[in-house]
Design an enzyme around this catalytic site. Structure first.
Site, mmCIF file in Angstrom:
data_model
loop_
_atom_site.group_PDB
_atom_site.id
_atom_site.type_symbol
_atom_site.label_atom_id
_atom_site.label_comp_id
_atom_site.label_asym_id
_atom_site.label_seq_id
_atom_site.Cartn_x
_atom_site.Cartn_y
_atom_site.Cartn_z
ATOM 1 N N ALA A 115 -30.664 -26.763 -33.599
ATOM 2 C CA ALA A 115 -31.096 -26.644 -34.998
ATOM 3 C C ALA A 115 -32.620 -26.686 -35.101
ATOM 4 O O ALA A 115 -33.231 -25.864 -35.798
ATOM 5 C CB ALA A 115 -30.467 -27.756 -35.828
ATOM 6 N N LYS A 163 -18.848 -12.209 -26.292
ATOM 7 C CA LYS A 163 -17.624 -12.719 -26.918
ATOM 8 C C LYS A 163 -17.101 -11.700 -27.927
ATOM 9 O O LYS A 163 -17.848 -11.262 -28.801
ATOM 10 C CB LYS A 163 -17.959 -14.056 -27.603
ATOM 11 C CG LYS A 163 -16.827 -14.618 -28.451
ATOM 12 C CD LYS A 163 -17.206 -15.959 -29.068
ATOM 13 C CE LYS A 163 -16.178 -16.389 -30.087
ATOM 14 N NZ LYS A 163 -16.568 -17.595 -30.839
ATOM 15 N N LEU A 211 -26.553 -30.462 -37.402
ATOM 16 C CA LEU A 211 -25.550 -31.526 -37.493
ATOM 17 C C LEU A 211 -25.928 -32.582 -38.531
ATOM 18 O O LEU A 211 -25.055 -33.272 -39.056
ATOM 19 C CB LEU A 211 -25.364 -32.174 -36.119
ATOM 20 C CG LEU A 211 -24.759 -31.241 -35.053
ATOM 21 C CD1 LEU A 211 -24.744 -31.913 -33.689
ATOM 22 C CD2 LEU A 211 -23.351 -30.795 -35.437
ATOM 23 N N THR A 271 -18.693 -22.088 -35.895
ATOM 24 C CA THR A 271 -19.451 -21.800 -37.121
ATOM 25 C C THR A 271 -20.732 -22.629 -37.276
ATOM 26 O O THR A 271 -21.504 -22.367 -38.190
ATOM 27 C CB THR A 271 -18.564 -22.035 -38.358
ATOM 28 O OG1 THR A 271 -17.837 -23.248 -38.190
ATOM 29 C CG2 THR A 271 -17.599 -20.894 -38.553
ATOM 30 N N ILE A 303 -23.530 -22.991 -35.437
ATOM 31 C CA ILE A 303 -24.811 -22.306 -35.226
ATOM 32 C C ILE A 303 -25.050 -21.316 -36.373
ATOM 33 O O ILE A 303 -26.173 -21.150 -36.854
ATOM 34 C CB ILE A 303 -24.855 -21.658 -33.829
ATOM 35 C CG1 ILE A 303 -24.992 -22.792 -32.799
ATOM 36 C CG2 ILE A 303 -26.005 -20.656 -33.689
ATOM 37 C CD1 ILE A 303 -24.849 -22.400 -31.360
HETATM 38 C C1 LIG Z 1 -17.970 -30.994 -29.504
HETATM 39 C C2 LIG Z 1 -18.845 -29.988 -30.160
HETATM 40 C C3 LIG Z 1 -18.709 -28.637 -29.842
HETATM 41 C C4 LIG Z 1 -19.509 -27.682 -30.482
HETATM 42 N N1 LIG Z 1 -19.325 -26.360 -30.211
HETATM 43 C C5 LIG Z 1 -20.003 -25.450 -30.942
HETATM 44 C C6 LIG Z 1 -19.805 -24.076 -30.736
HETATM 45 O O1 LIG Z 1 -19.063 -23.652 -29.851
HETATM 46 N N2 LIG Z 1 -20.481 -23.215 -31.520
HETATM 47 C C7 LIG Z 1 -21.335 -23.631 -32.488
HETATM 48 O O2 LIG Z 1 -21.893 -22.802 -33.219
HETATM 49 N N3 LIG Z 1 -21.593 -24.936 -32.653
HETATM 50 C C8 LIG Z 1 -20.940 -25.846 -31.921
HETATM 51 N N4 LIG Z 1 -21.203 -27.163 -32.103
HETATM 52 C C9 LIG Z 1 -22.278 -27.575 -32.985
HETATM 53 C C10 LIG Z 1 -23.599 -27.447 -32.256
HETATM 54 O O3 LIG Z 1 -23.561 -28.194 -31.076
HETATM 55 C C11 LIG Z 1 -24.713 -27.965 -33.140
HETATM 56 O O4 LIG Z 1 -24.612 -27.360 -34.391
HETATM 57 C C12 LIG Z 1 -26.032 -27.598 -32.559
HETATM 58 O O5 LIG Z 1 -26.112 -28.002 -31.229
HETATM 59 C C13 LIG Z 1 -27.135 -28.220 -33.347
HETATM 60 O O6 LIG Z 1 -27.269 -29.576 -33.091
HETATM 61 P P1 LIG Z 1 -28.523 -30.284 -33.710
HETATM 62 O O7 LIG Z 1 -29.743 -29.614 -33.204
HETATM 63 O O8 LIG Z 1 -28.338 -30.375 -35.173
HETATM 64 O O9 LIG Z 1 -28.420 -31.777 -33.155
HETATM 65 P P2 LIG Z 1 -28.754 -32.369 -31.700
HETATM 66 O O10 LIG Z 1 -28.482 -31.421 -30.616
HETATM 67 O O11 LIG Z 1 -28.059 -33.693 -31.664
HETATM 68 O O12 LIG Z 1 -30.320 -32.610 -31.724
HETATM 69 C C14 LIG Z 1 -30.886 -33.706 -32.403
HETATM 70 C C15 LIG Z 1 -32.358 -33.803 -32.038
HETATM 71 O O13 LIG Z 1 -32.952 -34.838 -32.810
HETATM 72 C C16 LIG Z 1 -33.718 -35.666 -31.965
HETATM 73 N N5 LIG Z 1 -33.764 -37.013 -32.536
HETATM 74 C C17 LIG Z 1 -32.756 -37.724 -33.070
HETATM 75 N N6 LIG Z 1 -33.188 -38.940 -33.474
HETATM 76 C C18 LIG Z 1 -34.507 -38.975 -33.186
HETATM 77 C C19 LIG Z 1 -35.535 -39.963 -33.325
HETATM 78 N N7 LIG Z 1 -35.275 -41.174 -33.826
HETATM 79 N N8 LIG Z 1 -36.772 -39.663 -32.913
HETATM 80 C C20 LIG Z 1 -37.074 -38.441 -32.376
HETATM 81 N N9 LIG Z 1 -36.146 -37.491 -32.208
HETATM 82 C C21 LIG Z 1 -34.889 -37.749 -32.601
HETATM 83 C C22 LIG Z 1 -33.000 -35.613 -30.626
HETATM 84 O O14 LIG Z 1 -33.840 -35.980 -29.581
HETATM 85 C C23 LIG Z 1 -32.627 -34.146 -30.582
HETATM 86 O O15 LIG Z 1 -33.721 -33.404 -30.106
HETATM 87 C C24 LIG Z 1 -20.452 -28.109 -31.438
HETATM 88 C C25 LIG Z 1 -20.627 -29.473 -31.708
HETATM 89 C C26 LIG Z 1 -19.835 -30.410 -31.083
HETATM 90 C C27 LIG Z 1 -20.027 -31.854 -31.396
#
Ligand SMILES: Cc1cc2nc3c(=O)[nH]c(=O)nc-3n(C[C@H](O)[C@H](O)[C@H](O)COP(=O)(O)OP(=O)(O)OC[C@H]3O[C@@H](n4cnc5c(N)ncnc54)[C@H](O)[C@@H]3O)c2cc1C
Length: 500
Positions: A17, A80, A335, A346, A348
């Site tokens: 994200a 895919k 997330l 969905t 991403i």
């Molecule tokens: C089991 C599972 C399967 C998935 N499969 C799919 C899929 O097939 N297709 C799809 O589209 N999506 C999928 N997703 C969703 C996808 O993984 C996420 O939407 C995507 O990875 C985005 O995650 P994010 O960047 O929001 O969070 P994260 O990857 O958790 O990143 C959070 C970031 O915030 C930082 N952070 C947090 N707290 C702090 C702090 N206090 N100080 C500094 N930095 C901090 C962390 O270091 C990290 O860099 C899946 C999710 C899960 C749980």
């Protein structure tokens, strides 16, 4: 009221994200509009999953102007064409949810209406015969669309599987090359103004502060800013989407890389299989009320195609959405904005949509409340429409072999979904409502695939005689079969174009 444009943007988090947001803002706003800082903590890390996408990611890639072959090579990705669902409607039964449309709409009527009539008369094969992605997937074939007139080869819809860590790294390089500044460190405090509650700075462990006008919370499940500071609230959808854990493990793959995701229903949830160039991603998404972690682990490990490459890892979550995605000068993307589980890949897309809508409603220093409330309303609707599509998979089942499936089969569902199912059961009609993400092909694929047999066909399918319908559908099936024959094997396509 303050005015002037936003000069400093802080993105909190460097998962998919964070880096997708950074890359998109850097591309669209350019270097001079605002300074963009991204803060992430290597010690905290990312969720590290999220490997399957839907075709809309091509819009994002095109907007960034990235070279697709390089993108696939760098993320060790594969292509895919849809998702194969195994054991969902009933054990021993499988179906394919393809990208794109079935056949060709005729006389202004959906193709699937004609197919249903012919199929009910015993005169048409299963609907996959009219979808090039479904037919090609069954043969392990893939190519990008080509300019081939009315041939189905002109309209191949596809997405990607990729390594989530490599994807974030790829986008980081892209964003940093366009001026985004990365700050490493754990945020320990969020400072808000006493008068209006706007976030002014985030404080890092080393005592330094990052100040900004606009904060984009990409901090993952816990929503460090949107929940921790802004207390936006969470709408819990566990009653509809009961899975609350995933156990993930990669395993060795084979040279034969399947061009589709597989989702296999299990005793208390389902297992994903996502083939990449260097490994296969696997995970069991389950509900901890119905199965222990130990049993989930055993199930996962005994259903791998190859050797496990790591210890399985548990990820806990609560399905639902943030009550407000945007509060004052804080916008949640990824997330931190909610999670509906990965069944139709969905999340991403939701990141992409959040970014597009943020850009479409980009604030100035006045942070117009009407723009913010519109953003919140539109995203809430979009999320609920996707939620309903996901619930359908759990609800439309004949399975009675476990407490989990008994719960899902009999659970109450949202009215809008109940109406969609009733309309389908009556005459096989499926509609894409408003601007919802999933089209009528998707709804039809899952409804018919999960054994919901309509009582009759759509009466307007009788616009054509049965004989004429049969002739036209035979032509379409022939064109699909010829096109699938023409396509190269997916593994060969990767080898020739984008092997890592
Ligand atoms: C089991 C599972 C399967 C998935 N499969 C799919 C899929 O097939 N297709 C799809 O589209 N999506 C999928 N997703 C969703 C996808 O993984 C996420 O939407 C995507 O990875 C985005 O995650 P994010 O960047 O929001 O969070 P994260 O990857 O958790 O990143 C959070 C970031 O915030 C930082 N952070 C947090 N707290 C702090 C702090 N206090 N100080 C500094 N930095 C901090 C962390 O270091 C990290 O860099 C899946 C999710 C899960 C749980």
């Amino acid at each position: 009221m303050k005015d002037g444009h936003i000069r400093n943007i802080a993105i909190i988090g460097g998962g998919s994200a964070g880096w997708m947001t950074a890359a998109a803002l850097a591309r669209i706003l350019g270097r001079d509009y605002a300074a963009i800082t991204l803060v992430e903590s290597d010690a905290i890390g990312t969720v590290g999953v999220g490997e399957a996408t839907i075709p809309q990611i091509n819009i994002f890639n095109r907007m960034l102007g990235i070279d697709e072959d390089e993108f696939v090579r760098r993320t060790k990705g594969s292509f895919k064409l849809g998702i194969q669902f195994v054991d969902w409607g009933r054990k021993g039964h499988s179906y394919f949810h393809p990208f794109g449309k079935y056949g060709v709409d005729m006389e202004g009527v959906s193709f699937h209406a004609f197919w249903l009539r012919l199929h009910q008369a015993g005169l048409a094969p299963w609907i996959d015969a009219y979808s090039l992605p479904a037919s090609a997937a069954a043969l392990g074939k893939f190519m990008r669309p080509i300019d081939a007139g009315k041939s189905p080869l002109s309209t191949i819809a596809y997405a990607f599987h990729f390594d989530a860590g490599l994807y974030a790294a790829f986008l980081r390089e892209y964003a940093e090359a366009r001026g985004v500044v990365r700050r490493e460190g754990r945020i320990i405090n969020v400072h808000q103004a006493a008068d209006d509650g706007f976030i002014r700075t985030v404080e890092l462990e080393d005592g330094t502060h990052v100040a900004a006008d606009l904060f984009i919370d990409c901090s993952g499940f816990h929503g460090l800013l949107i929940e921790g500071a802004m207390q936006a609230g969470y709408v819990d959808w566990s009653q509809y989407l009961p899975c609350n854990r995933a156990m993930a493990v990669p395993c060795t793959g084979t040279a034969d890389i399947t061009p589709y995701t597989r989702s296999t229903a299990r005793q208390a949830g389902w297992q994903w299989r996502i083939p990449l160039q260097h490994r296969i991603g696997n995970g069991y998404v389950y509900c901890s009320d119905f199965i222990s972690d130990d049993v989930a682990r055993e199930t996962l490990l005994s259903n791998l195609d190859g050797e496990a490459l790591a210890e399985p890892r548990i990820i806990k979550f609560t399905t639902g959405r943030r009550r407000q995605y945007w509060v004052k000068n804080c916008v949640a993307i990824g997330l931190s904005s909610g999670f509906m589980e990965p069944l139709e890949s969905t999340s991403i897309w939701m990141i992409q949509s959040g970014i597009a809508r943020l850009l479409g409603n980009f604030p100035d220093q006045s942070f117009s409340p009407v723009d913010i409330s519109r953003f919140n309303r539109v995203l809430a609707t979009e999320t609920e429409e996707i939620r309903d599509f996901l619930i359908l998979h759990y609800k439309a089942t004949e399975r009675t072999d476990s407490e989990f499936w008994n719960y899902c089969r009999t659970m109450p569902i949202p009215d809008r979904l109940a109406e969609k199912i009733a309309v389908f059961e009556n005459s096989g009609r499926c509609f894409r409502e408003n601007e919802e993400l999933f089209n009528d092909t998707s709804w039809f694929a899952v409804m018919i695939g999960q054994l919901k047999a309509p009582r009759r066909h759509d009466p307007v399918a009788e616009l054509l005689t049965l004989e004429e319908t049969r002739t036209r559908l035979e032509q379409i099936a022939r064109a699909v079969a010829n096109s699938a024959d023409y396509m190269p094997l997916h593994s060969d396509f990767i080898r020739q174009n984008c092997a890592s």
